[in-house]
Write a protein that holds these residues in place. Structure first.
Motif, PDB file in Angstrom:
ATOM      1  N   GLU A 137      18.282   8.253 -13.592  1.00 15.46           N
ATOM      2  CA  GLU A 137      18.479   7.786 -14.969  1.00 15.46           C
ATOM      3  C   GLU A 137      18.255   6.278 -15.074  1.00 15.46           C
ATOM      4  O   GLU A 137      17.679   5.795 -16.050  1.00 15.46           O
ATOM      5  N   GLU A 138      18.715   5.538 -14.056  1.00 16.96           N
ATOM      6  CA  GLU A 138      18.534   4.087 -14.094  1.00 16.96           C
ATOM      7  C   GLU A 138      17.052   3.714 -14.014  1.00 16.96           C
ATOM      8  O   GLU A 138      16.575   2.824 -14.712  1.00 16.96           O
ATOM      9  N   ILE A 139      16.302   4.420 -13.161  1.00 21.75           N
ATOM     10  CA  ILE A 139      14.870   4.142 -13.027  1.00 21.75           C
ATOM     11  C   ILE A 139      14.140   4.501 -14.321  1.00 21.75           C
ATOM     12  O   ILE A 139      13.277   3.752 -14.796  1.00 21.75           O
ATOM     13  N   ARG A 140      14.482   5.660 -14.907  1.00 20.35           N
ATOM     14  CA  ARG A 140      13.835   6.061 -16.167  1.00 20.35           C
ATOM     15  C   ARG A 140      14.105   5.030 -17.261  1.00 20.35           C
ATOM     16  O   ARG A 140      13.212   4.680 -18.042  1.00 20.35           O
ATOM     17  N   ALA A 141      15.354   4.538 -17.327  1.00 22.00           N
ATOM     18  CA  ALA A 141      15.706   3.561 -18.357  1.00 22.00           C
ATOM     19  C   ALA A 141      14.937   2.259 -18.160  1.00 22.00           C
ATOM     20  O   ALA A 141      14.557   1.589 -19.126  1.00 22.00           O
ATOM     21  N   HIS A 142      14.699   1.890 -16.908  1.00 24.81           N
ATOM     22  CA  HIS A 142      14.037   0.625 -16.623  1.00 24.81           C
ATOM     23  C   HIS A 142      12.522   0.721 -16.765  1.00 24.81           C
ATOM     24  O   HIS A 142      11.887  -0.203 -17.280  1.00 24.81           O
ATOM     25  N   LEU A 143      11.938   1.831 -16.328  1.00 24.95           N
ATOM     26  CA  LEU A 143      10.480   1.974 -16.318  1.00 24.95           C
ATOM     27  C   LEU A 143       9.946   2.800 -17.482  1.00 24.95           C
ATOM     28  O   LEU A 143       8.742   2.814 -17.721  1.00 24.95           O
ATOM     29  N   GLY A 144      10.828   3.506 -18.185  1.00 26.40           N
ATOM     30  CA  GLY A 144      10.389   4.381 -19.266  1.00 26.40           C
ATOM     31  C   GLY A 144      10.174   5.816 -18.827  1.00 26.40           C
ATOM     32  O   GLY A 144      10.264   6.736 -19.626  1.00 26.40           O
TER      33      GLY A 144
END
Length: 296
Positions: A137-144
């Motif tokens: 979730e953190e990666i998706r939030a940061h990279l889209g």
């Protein structure tokens, strides 16, 4: 099986091919080497399968000798070192394609009452796991979105991992950082009621993030990595019963890194702050420009 927790239980369910010899499945992954936590967890299963089952594991000491090859079965040979009145000791050698890749010594202790009782509390108060994003979730939030390779890894990851202080994406975020990290973890699904399975699953998980504490003073936890990292040895002491499918806090620190090696210590607590497990690991840290030997 599609549930990563079920796959983990299946991974830890070794085939017994002789009285003291077991064979473990090694999934075909897009990795340079077999994940060290998998070998440690399977070796501990092999050791536990040769005991009566009434003595929980109280400690293990292990060395990673050679990188294992993904997709190739691993054979675990167990030596019954001792069967005493209170303690049982087993030595396990992991062999792949005729070469020893891993050694483990495990000690099992009959539970006893009384004695000294104390523990160090958690180093600091941390937010509850429900308030933190998972790594994906953190990666998706940061990279889209999640890159395809990470999406495949995330679908197979048997543990939900949530960094208390985030992944630290930039060098500005780690400027002056202490060599400390903390994560919440739990298996993504139920693991059953066999305490040996929970112990071996946690041994698997303990190799996942511990060396992050070594890296933090010099590079962010996300992005291009300047080091090739490999586990060298691993030790664990199990203090209390636990379930690896319930949230536990993995508090990690690195007292020193020098000479191409970094030492990390971890303490694992339940949500009530009870110390469950202590962990120590040393890792090899080589810059990518350094020559790479065939044995590590």
């Amino acid at each position: 099986m599609t549930n990563p927790a079920e796959r983990l239980v299946d991974l830890l369910d070794l085939e017994q091919i002789e009285v003291n010899i077991f064979r473990g499945h090694s999934p075909q992954e897009h990795l340079q080497r077999v994940f060290g936590g998998q070998v440690a967890g399977q070796a501990l299963v092999a050791a536990g399968r040769t005991t009566d089952g009434d003595r929980p594991v109280h400690s293990l000491h292990a060395y990673f000798l050679r990188p294992g090859r993904p997709g190739v079965p691993i054979v675990y040979q167990v030596e019954r070192v001792r069967d005493g009145r209170s303690f049982t000791t087993r030595r396990v050698t992991a062999v792949q394609q005729g070469r020893t890749i891993f050694n483990l010594t495990a000690s099992f202790h009959k539970p006893e009452e009384g004695g000294i009782e104390h523990q160090l509390p958690p180093r600091r108060e941390v937010p509850p796991p429900e308030s933190l994003p998972s790594v994906a979730e953190e990666i998706r939030a940061h990279l889209g979105s999640l890159p395809d390779a990470l999406e495949r890894i995330a679908r197979r990851q048997p543990f939900d991992i949530r960094y208390v202080d985030g992944l630290r994406w930039t060098r500005e975020e780690i400027e002056g950082a202490e060599p400390r990290s903390a994560v919440w973890m739990r298996a993504v699904g139920p693991l059953g009621d066999d305490q040996l399975v929970h112990t071996c699953a946690l041994a698997y998980a303990s190799d996942t993030t511990l060396l992050d504490a070594v890296r933090l003073p010099v590079e962010p936890l996300w992005g291009s990595r300047n080091f090739d990292i490999a586990s060298l040895d691993h030790a664990m002491w199990f203090h209390r019963p636990f379930r690896a499918d319930e949230w536990f806090l993995y508090d990690q620190e690195s007292p020193i890194a020098t000479g191409g090696r970094g030492l990390a210590r971890g303490r694992i607590y339940d949500r009530e702050g009870r110390l469950l497990v202590s962990v120590v690991q040393e890792g090899l840290f080589r810059t990518y420009e350094a020559p790479q030997g065939s044995d590590g």
